[in-house]
Design a protein around this motif. Structure first.
Motif, PDB file in Angstrom:
ATOM      1  N   GLY A 154    -110.219  12.342  -4.533  1.00  0.00           N
ATOM      2  CA  GLY A 154    -109.333  12.812  -3.275  1.00  0.00           C
ATOM      3  C   GLY A 154    -108.305  12.149  -2.655  1.00  0.00           C
ATOM      4  N   LEU A 155    -107.141  12.000  -2.616  1.00  0.00           N
ATOM      5  CA  LEU A 155    -107.021  10.616  -1.971  1.00  0.00           C
ATOM      6  C   LEU A 155    -105.767  11.738  -1.281  1.00  0.00           C
ATOM      7  CD1 LEU A 155    -105.162   8.814  -4.784  1.00  0.00           C
ATOM      8  CD2 LEU A 155    -107.404   8.488  -3.671  1.00  0.00           C
ATOM      9  N   MET A 156    -105.675  11.182   0.538  1.00  0.00           N
ATOM     10  CA  MET A 156    -104.892  10.721   1.465  1.00  0.00           C
ATOM     11  C   MET A 156    -103.818   9.744   1.258  1.00  0.00           C
ATOM     12  SD  MET A 156    -104.177  13.167   3.560  1.00  0.00           S
ATOM     13  CE  MET A 156    -105.614  14.425   4.441  1.00  0.00           C
ATOM     14  N   ILE A 157    -102.089  10.575   0.890  1.00  0.00           N
ATOM     15  CA  ILE A 157    -101.131   8.563   0.993  1.00  0.00           C
ATOM     16  C   ILE A 157    -100.592   9.263   2.392  1.00  0.00           C
ATOM     17  CG2 ILE A 157     -99.000   8.596   0.130  1.00  0.00           C
ATOM     18  CD1 ILE A 157    -101.933   9.653  -2.282  1.00  0.00           C
ATOM     19  N   THR A 158    -101.139   7.972   3.001  1.00  0.00           N
ATOM     20  CA  THR A 158    -100.938   7.667   4.117  1.00  0.00           C
ATOM     21  C   THR A 158    -100.008   6.733   4.589  1.00  0.00           C
ATOM     22  OG1 THR A 158    -102.302   6.113   4.930  1.00  0.00           O
ATOM     23  CG2 THR A 158    -103.856   7.975   4.624  1.00  0.00           C
ATOM     24  N   ALA A 159     -99.522   6.458   5.530  1.00  0.00           N
ATOM     25  CA  ALA A 159     -98.425   5.189   5.650  1.00  0.00           C
ATOM     26  C   ALA A 159     -98.600   4.469   5.382  1.00  0.00           C
ATOM     27  CB  ALA A 159     -97.866   5.420   7.460  1.00  0.00           C
ATOM     28  N   GLN A 160    -100.628   3.662   5.279  1.00  0.00           N
ATOM     29  CA  GLN A 160    -100.467   2.667   4.633  1.00  0.00           C
ATOM     30  C   GLN A 160    -100.437   2.640   2.886  1.00  0.00           C
ATOM     31  OE1 GLN A 160    -102.952   4.177   7.722  1.00  0.00           O
ATOM     32  NE2 GLN A 160    -101.023   3.593   8.567  1.00  0.00           N
ATOM     33  N   GLY A 161    -100.661   3.621   2.854  1.00  0.00           N
ATOM     34  CA  GLY A 161    -101.040   3.634   1.280  1.00  0.00           C
ATOM     35  C   GLY A 161    -101.998   4.670   1.047  1.00  0.00           C
ATOM     36  N   PRO A 162    -102.860   4.455  -0.730  1.00  0.00           N
ATOM     37  CA  PRO A 162    -103.997   5.692  -0.585  1.00  0.00           C
ATOM     38  C   PRO A 162    -104.752   5.370  -0.347  1.00  0.00           C
ATOM     39  CG  PRO A 162    -103.322   4.401  -2.831  1.00  0.00           C
ATOM     40  CD  PRO A 162    -101.597   4.252  -1.406  1.00  0.00           C
ATOM     41  N   LYS A 163    -105.597   5.957   0.679  1.00  0.00           N
ATOM     42  CA  LYS A 163    -107.010   6.574   1.132  1.00  0.00           C
ATOM     43  C   LYS A 163    -108.074   7.851   0.259  1.00  0.00           C
ATOM     44  CE  LYS A 163    -105.684   4.180   5.555  1.00  0.00           C
ATOM     45  NZ  LYS A 163    -106.148   3.970   6.652  1.00  0.00           N
ATOM     46  N   LEU A 164    -108.755   6.659  -0.143  1.00  0.00           N
ATOM     47  CA  LEU A 164    -110.063   7.351  -0.655  1.00  0.00           C
ATOM     48  C   LEU A 164    -110.477   8.584   0.458  1.00  0.00           C
ATOM     49  CD1 LEU A 164    -111.846   8.389  -3.056  1.00  0.00           C
ATOM     50  CD2 LEU A 164    -113.832   6.815  -2.136  1.00  0.00           C
ATOM     51  N   ILE A 165    -110.577  10.102   0.252  1.00  0.00           N
ATOM     52  CA  ILE A 165    -111.150  10.876   1.038  1.00  0.00           C
ATOM     53  C   ILE A 165    -112.666  11.402   0.560  1.00  0.00           C
ATOM     54  CG2 ILE A 165    -110.750  13.614   2.110  1.00  0.00           C
ATOM     55  CD1 ILE A 165    -107.930  13.461   1.532  1.00  0.00           C
ATOM     56  N   GLU A 166    -112.414  11.615  -0.511  1.00  0.00           N
ATOM     57  CA  GLU A 166    -114.037  11.800  -1.610  1.00  0.00           C
ATOM     58  C   GLU A 166    -113.488  11.608  -2.784  1.00  0.00           C
ATOM     59  OE1 GLU A 166    -115.494  15.566  -2.272  1.00  0.00           O
ATOM     60  OE2 GLU A 166    -113.798  16.549  -2.791  1.00  0.00           O
ATOM     61  N   TYR A 167    -115.082  11.858  -3.269  1.00  0.00           N
ATOM     62  CA  TYR A 167    -114.820  11.118  -4.872  1.00  0.00           C
ATOM     63  C   TYR A 167    -115.742  12.605  -5.704  1.00  0.00           C
ATOM     64  CZ  TYR A 167    -114.284   6.106  -5.984  1.00  0.00           C
ATOM     65  OH  TYR A 167    -113.173   5.209  -6.106  1.00  0.00           O
ATOM     66  N   ASN A 168    -115.460  13.042  -6.636  1.00  0.00           N
ATOM     67  CA  ASN A 168    -115.955  14.206  -7.414  1.00  0.00           C
ATOM     68  C   ASN A 168    -116.096  13.323  -8.366  1.00  0.00           C
ATOM     69  OD1 ASN A 168    -116.084  16.088  -5.594  1.00  0.00           O
ATOM     70  ND2 ASN A 168    -113.564  16.071  -5.928  1.00  0.00           N
ATOM     71  N   VAL A 169    -117.205  13.613  -9.654  1.00  0.00           N
ATOM     72  CA  VAL A 169    -118.159  13.228 -10.588  1.00  0.00           C
ATOM     73  C   VAL A 169    -117.847  14.167 -11.682  1.00  0.00           C
ATOM     74  CG1 VAL A 169    -119.746  11.606  -9.973  1.00  0.00           C
ATOM     75  CG2 VAL A 169    -120.136  13.754 -10.482  1.00  0.00           C
TER      76      VAL A 169
END
Ligand code: AMP
Length: 425
Positions: free
Chosen positions: A270-285
């Motif tokens: 689960g990603l958040m596309i921020t001004a600095q680029g993609p950041k991880l919100i969470e993983y699912n397996v």
């Protein structure tokens, strides 16, 4: 091959549909399955939390390959137990499934490996967590460490709301999942789901897909397991896909291998596309539900060799082919979902709905009772369609829904709106 699929939702119906179409599949079983899955597989009433019973079934039915759908059995170590019994199984081991089973584990892994994610701290008691919230201010995000069936995240708009969430979790409001809490920075941007197959060493991205989490039109109301999805998701540009692989997924795969817990299976970021680029919100397996449904509809390649390649560590030589058509799914849920809802209500018109061009209906929570299909869950049907654009797929899915008669059901009328807005620009 004889294949056993574990699970009972729309994700598993889509997987069953794709596994059944493989030339490698002789017999396909699903435990426990549902009324729709029964059209693709032989459903068996196994308790999948009883790993010894699953192993006994596999031996008795000469199962060659087991595919695990949901996260619960993965986090509980079903893959470890099946593999120890000599059964090839798709999905991460218990220690690799910590990427979903413990948010604190994942946050620490990100910090140690420079994987972009929200700033955070972990807490085992309420008082220091609340002090941290007060020092950071709102908005701020409070997360239960463990699996909480989608209820473990509170995006707090005020310090008071965050403190109330901390108290609720430490008071046992989410059971053992809330015994530890992560407090993290609020990220703003557009959310995106990103999926990759992993074989412990390498990873290949799947085609993009996006879900709608909120229950009502316009992305309003409480969060759900997902009310619809579409693919492609224009937010995941080729450049963002490359960055998500290079900055998030591949460093994770390397770190898991280095700690002796190689990750094999599908990794859902689960990603958040921020001004600095993609950041991880969470993983699912595991595969997203309902994103899996649209991904399977677009997958041209045979799924069985792809999943086997994850287990065998040979993904490096693997390539997946995709249909160019778009796909979209609308979830039909029981009135009241994600709160309490009635079960057992009658659903009619499914055969007529399935005749609309490009339409495929996956069952998420159904049962056959006295020859009729009845609802047996919160999310009940996934009405899916493919088409030359997301707009065409959407029109076909809603046309099919008009033919379904289920007085206790409801659905969102705007699935795919972001993609369609971009298409019409
Ligand atoms: P999760 O269960 O971690 O996916 O969180 C559920 C939802 O909460 C996400 O889909 C986001 O909408 C939201 N969320 C989680 N973490 C954050 C964050 N750090 N900043 C903003 N929103 C978040």
């Amino acid at each position: 091959m004889n294949i056993l699929l574990l699970g009972s939702g729309g994700r598993e119906h889509a997987l069953a549909w794709k596994l059944a179409s493989s030339t490698l599949t002789d017999r396909l079983f699903c435990a426990p399955g549902n009324a729709g899955i029964a059209q693709e597989a032989e459903c068996v009433a196994l308790d999948i939390t009883d790993h010894a019973a699953v192993i006994a079934f596999c031996k008795a039915n000469t199962i060659d390959f087991v595919v695990v759908g949901p996260e619960g059995p993965l986090v509980a170590g079903v893959v470890d137990d099946l593999e120890a019994a000599g059964l090839k199984t798709f999905g991460p081991t218990k220690s690799a499934a910590r990427l979903e089973g413990s948010k604190g584990f994942t946050k620490d892994l990100c910090r140690a490996n420079n994987i972009p994610t929200a700033a955070y701290e972990r807490f085992a008691a309420a008082a220091p967590a609340k002090a941290y919230v007060r020092s950071q201010g709102a908005p701020i995000v409070v997360k239960a460490d463990g699996l909480a069936a989608g209820k473990g995240v509170v995006v707090a708009q005020s310090v008071g709301e965050a403190e109330a969430a901390i108290d609720m979790m430490f008071a046992g409001g989410l059971g053992a999942a809330g015994a530890e809490v992560v407090v993290e920075e609020f990220l703003s941007g557009e959310e995106a789901s990103f999926f990759a197959l992993c074989d412990g060493e390498s990873a290949i991205p799947l085609i993009s897909a996006q879900d709608h989490k909120r229950v009502f039109d316009g992305d309003q109301g409480p969060n759900t397991g997902g009310m619809g999805a579409y693919s492609p998701a224009p937010v995941m540009t080729p450049e963002l896909t490359r960055r998500a692989m290079d900055e998030i997924v591949l460093p994770t795969v390397r770190a898991m291998k280095a700690m002796g817990a190689p990750y094999k299976g599908v990794l859902y970021a689960g990603l958040m596309i921020t001004a600095q680029g993609p950041k991880l919100i969470e993983y699912n397996v595991r595969f997203g539900d309902p994103e899996c449904q649209v991904i399977m509809l677009r997958l041209m390649s045979d799924l069985v060799p792809a999943l086997l390649a994850c287990c065998d560590g040979v993904l490096g030589n693997f390539d997946l082919r995709w249909y160019p058509d778009s796909a979209l799914t609308v979830v039909m849920a029981a009135k009241g979902y994600p709160g309490s809802y009635a079960k057992g209500t009658l659903i009619e018109g499914l055969d007529a709905a399935a005749t609309v061009e490009g339409v495929e209906i996956f069952h998420a929570g159904t049962q056959v009772r006295d020859g009729n299909v009845v609802a047996n869950g919160g999310r009940v049907l996934n009405v899916c369609a493919t088409g030359a654009s997301v707009a065409i797929a959407q029109a076909r899915a809603y046309q099919a829904i008009e033919r379904i008669h289920w007085s206790n059901g409801f659905f969102r009328r705007d699935i795919g709106w972001q993609a369609i807005a971009r298409e019409s620009r």
